[in-house]
Write a protein that holds these residues in place. Sequence first.
Motif, short mmCIF file in Angstrom:
data_model
loop_
_atom_site.label_atom_id
_atom_site.label_comp_id
_atom_site.label_asym_id
_atom_site.label_seq_id
_atom_site.Cartn_x
_atom_site.Cartn_y
_atom_site.Cartn_z
N UNK A 112 47.72 10.64 61.43
CA UNK A 112 46.12 9.96 60.84
C UNK A 112 44.94 11.25 60.97
N UNK A 113 44.95 11.42 62.22
CA UNK A 113 43.90 12.86 62.27
C UNK A 113 44.40 14.15 61.62
N UNK A 114 45.59 14.47 61.44
CA UNK A 114 45.93 15.33 60.65
C UNK A 114 46.53 15.13 59.37
N UNK A 115 46.60 14.26 59.04
CA UNK A 115 46.24 13.82 57.44
C UNK A 115 44.45 14.28 57.23
N UNK A 116 43.51 13.43 58.24
CA UNK A 116 42.21 14.16 58.01
C UNK A 116 42.19 15.58 57.86
N UNK A 117 42.67 16.13 58.23
CA UNK A 117 42.23 17.70 58.45
C UNK A 117 42.64 17.93 57.08
N UNK A 118 43.87 17.61 56.79
CA UNK A 118 44.78 18.00 55.32
C UNK A 118 43.56 17.48 54.44
N UNK B 169 29.87 7.46 70.06
CA UNK B 169 29.84 8.60 69.64
C UNK B 169 31.48 9.24 68.75
N UNK B 170 32.28 9.60 70.15
CA UNK B 170 33.51 9.59 69.75
C UNK B 170 34.50 8.90 68.69
N UNK B 171 34.29 7.65 68.77
CA UNK B 171 34.33 6.25 67.52
C UNK B 171 34.46 6.44 66.41
N UNK B 172 33.04 6.80 66.23
CA UNK B 172 31.98 7.16 64.89
C UNK B 172 32.62 8.28 64.39
N UNK C 129 35.32 10.15 60.09
CA UNK C 129 35.98 11.23 59.36
C UNK C 129 37.24 11.10 58.75
N UNK C 130 37.18 10.37 59.33
CA UNK C 130 38.47 9.05 58.66
C UNK C 130 39.00 8.35 57.36
N UNK C 131 37.40 8.01 57.42
CA UNK C 131 36.69 6.95 56.02
C UNK C 131 36.29 7.60 54.90
N UNK C 132 35.61 9.06 55.18
CA UNK C 132 35.17 9.75 54.26
C UNK C 132 36.21 10.14 53.23
N UNK C 133 36.92 10.79 54.13
CA UNK C 133 37.97 10.88 53.05
C UNK C 133 38.95 10.02 52.93
N UNK C 134 39.06 8.75 53.19
CA UNK C 134 40.46 8.01 52.18
C UNK C 134 41.43 7.78 53.46
N UNK C 135 41.80 8.47 54.44
CA UNK C 135 42.92 9.12 55.45
C UNK C 135 43.33 7.62 56.24
#
Length: 161
Positions: free
Chosen positions: A53-59, A111-114, A119-125
């Motif tokens: 998920x982190x990689x696809x978020x950055x993608x 804070x870290x979870x937020x 990022x993950x939900x704004x990008x739709x990942x």
Amino acid sequence: MSRRTTIPEQPPRPSSLGSCIIYGCGAGLLGVAVMTIGEKIEQYFTGRPNSYVPGHTLERLLRLPVRPDSERFGLNMAMHYGQGAAAGMIRAFMSAYGVRGPFADFMFVAIRLMIDQTLENVTGVGALPWTWPVNEQVIDILHKGVFAFVTGYFTDRWLQG
């Protein structure tokens, strides 16, 4: 007999903005490294697969073409460690301005979870955390807790007033 005041003392200012950035990034990177070791140990025992998920978020953030997980290891690590370094700067500012110790670490877990979820939900990942199975929620919070406490330990030590 001394009286305890209800007006808190103003903590000393950090030596510089650069100190918070440098120490925060360093502490965040150490926090991610320890968190990753913990994740690998947990995955060994639970059989839980790696998350890309982190990689696809950055993608998505970089507007790169969609690729399979097997081609996103570099992006995954860049996002994983980059988010840790960025979050570490927030924790460094907390430490520098007197918000320290276990209570600050608990706040920092949120804070870290937020950061991750935004990022993950704004990008739709990503999916909203309350839609995850409970065991995955617990595992994610525990790992983020390890990150928060390790990062906090280092920022609190390095940026003492």
